[in-house]
Enzyme design. Sequence first.
Site, PDB file in Angstrom:
ATOM      1  N   GLU A 104      -8.573  -8.877  -1.503  1.00  0.00           N
ATOM      2  CA  GLU A 104      -7.320  -9.467  -1.983  1.00  0.00           C
ATOM      3  C   GLU A 104      -7.591 -10.713  -2.825  1.00  0.00           C
ATOM      4  OE1 GLU A 104      -4.061  -8.220  -1.640  1.00  0.00           O
ATOM      5  OE2 GLU A 104      -5.309  -6.508  -1.104  1.00  0.00           O
ATOM      6  N   TRP A 130      -8.877  -9.516  -6.186  1.00  0.00           N
ATOM      7  CA  TRP A 130      -7.790  -9.015  -7.036  1.00  0.00           C
ATOM      8  C   TRP A 130      -7.204 -10.153  -7.865  1.00  0.00           C
ATOM      9  CZ3 TRP A 130      -5.920  -4.723  -9.010  1.00  0.00           C
ATOM     10  CH2 TRP A 130      -6.095  -3.503  -8.366  1.00  0.00           C
ATOM     11  N   TRP A 176      13.864   2.247 -22.403  1.00  0.00           N
ATOM     12  CA  TRP A 176      14.451   1.734 -21.158  1.00  0.00           C
ATOM     13  C   TRP A 176      15.976   1.783 -21.239  1.00  0.00           C
ATOM     14  CZ3 TRP A 176      10.762   1.226 -17.687  1.00  0.00           C
ATOM     15  CH2 TRP A 176       9.482   0.825 -18.078  1.00  0.00           C
ATOM     16  N   ASN A 201       3.953  -7.719   0.420  1.00  0.00           N
ATOM     17  CA  ASN A 201       3.276  -7.017  -0.678  1.00  0.00           C
ATOM     18  C   ASN A 201       3.648  -5.541  -0.785  1.00  0.00           C
ATOM     19  OD1 ASN A 201       1.999  -9.240  -1.688  1.00  0.00           O
ATOM     20  ND2 ASN A 201       0.044  -8.869  -0.664  1.00  0.00           N
ATOM     21  N   TRP A 259       9.990  -3.430 -17.161  1.00  0.00           N
ATOM     22  CA  TRP A 259       9.232  -4.212 -16.176  1.00  0.00           C
ATOM     23  C   TRP A 259       9.317  -5.711 -16.453  1.00  0.00           C
ATOM     24  CZ3 TRP A 259       5.329  -7.381 -17.910  1.00  0.00           C
ATOM     25  CH2 TRP A 259       4.782  -7.108 -19.177  1.00  0.00           C
ATOM     26  N   TRP A 307       3.304  -5.967 -12.037  1.00  0.00           N
ATOM     27  CA  TRP A 307       4.476  -5.305 -12.623  1.00  0.00           C
ATOM     28  C   TRP A 307       4.052  -4.209 -13.591  1.00  0.00           C
ATOM     29  CZ3 TRP A 307       9.415  -4.646 -11.651  1.00  0.00           C
ATOM     30  CH2 TRP A 307      10.010  -5.488 -10.697  1.00  0.00           C
TER      31      TRP A 307
END
Length: 428
Positions: free
Chosen positions: A253, A256, A284, A319, A337, A360
């Site tokens: 984590e 990341w 969209w 998360n 997004w 995202w």
Amino acid sequence: MNIFWFRRDLRLEDNVGLFHALNSMEEVLPIFIFDEIILSQLPKDDARVTFIHEQLQKIQLALQQQGKSLAVFHGNPLEVFTKLLSEQTISAVYTNHDYEPYARKRDKDLNQLFVTHTISFLTSKDQVIFEKSEVVKDDGSPYVVYTPYSKKWKENFKKIQLVHYPSEEKLDKITQHSYPFLSLTDIGFEKSTIQVTPYDISTTLIQNYEATRNFPALNKTSYLGIYLRFGAVSIRKMVAKAVAEKNETFWNELIWREFFMQILWHFPHTKNASFRPKYDAIHWNNNEELFEKWCEGKTGYPFVDAGMRELNATGHMHNRVRMIVASFLCKHLLIDWRWGESYFAQKLLDYELASNVGNWQWAAGSGVDAAPYFRIFNPSEQIKKFDKDLRYIKKWIPELETASYPQPIVDHKEARERCLKTYKEAVG
């Protein structure tokens, strides 16, 4: 005299730039600038501003115990430094690296100011273990897939030694001054009612992390995000803890975070454009009424609504739930997004540009190492897997299973088919 400029490193302990400043030949003026360019975009009770001010108060208290103090300013950093340079003889300005596009431009402009005054601008790596191009492929190009990046990261990590920079032991080098320590009111803000949860990196939490982290009702997350975001804790100490506990999941984590930071460094356009350009051709729907229902947690999909209500009330979202609400916005509602990224930027306590944009775009299918666009979470199936007793959902939706809870704003099957059709038309 030298200046040390606190930014995303709000602690006296193990602070690389501060350590180097305090080891210079000159006395050090420690400063923090509430940047009016950033603050002008925030609500007056923003919880992150309250958190920053509380961290500054901790620094101030520690300095006052040694008869010293922190100078806190409010304004445009260029103007603040211009005024400081007119009042003081400054040899060098020390600070720690910041990697976001706005910060890079700000530092470039400031460096030009310092050059004209023959002042050294000395910056250090502090908020990450590896930065910029320190973890790249053998040919020097950046990784855009997490797994090989993390393997290389760990290989490189074995070759270094984590160093503690005992900046806390050198505070006698801080100079006496008469600059103010501004209150929240002084900068036009007020104390937020949102409480920041203390972080937890206990052995129990880390050892059980893999087993518990996907179940929001258990509340078994570390809450480290905001502390890392503003440098209230040392990343070196956090990584050392993860290594000592021998827990790969928790360690990953932390990696990341650095993966997304190096992506933003190498590909700064991803701040507001898709990493995969063809995804910017998606048509969209961007229905404002549906977006409003998503923001308020009134979509009729309990997992989505619980997550959004948690975010609005606390500035935090689990998360697993972040993935569900992001997928729902992009895939079920066909809303860009960037709308979701912007809303999270307003609300999340641990908002970090690189990670927020990265996650995202992952949800939308448009980013690095992204989920394939045809992977569409079924919000009802996610409940069966991760909150089957509805403990998390009922905490945030007390009216669940009553007439006052809204009907679903879209049909899952229809929304899924529409999404697949729309994406296929855009990206093939």
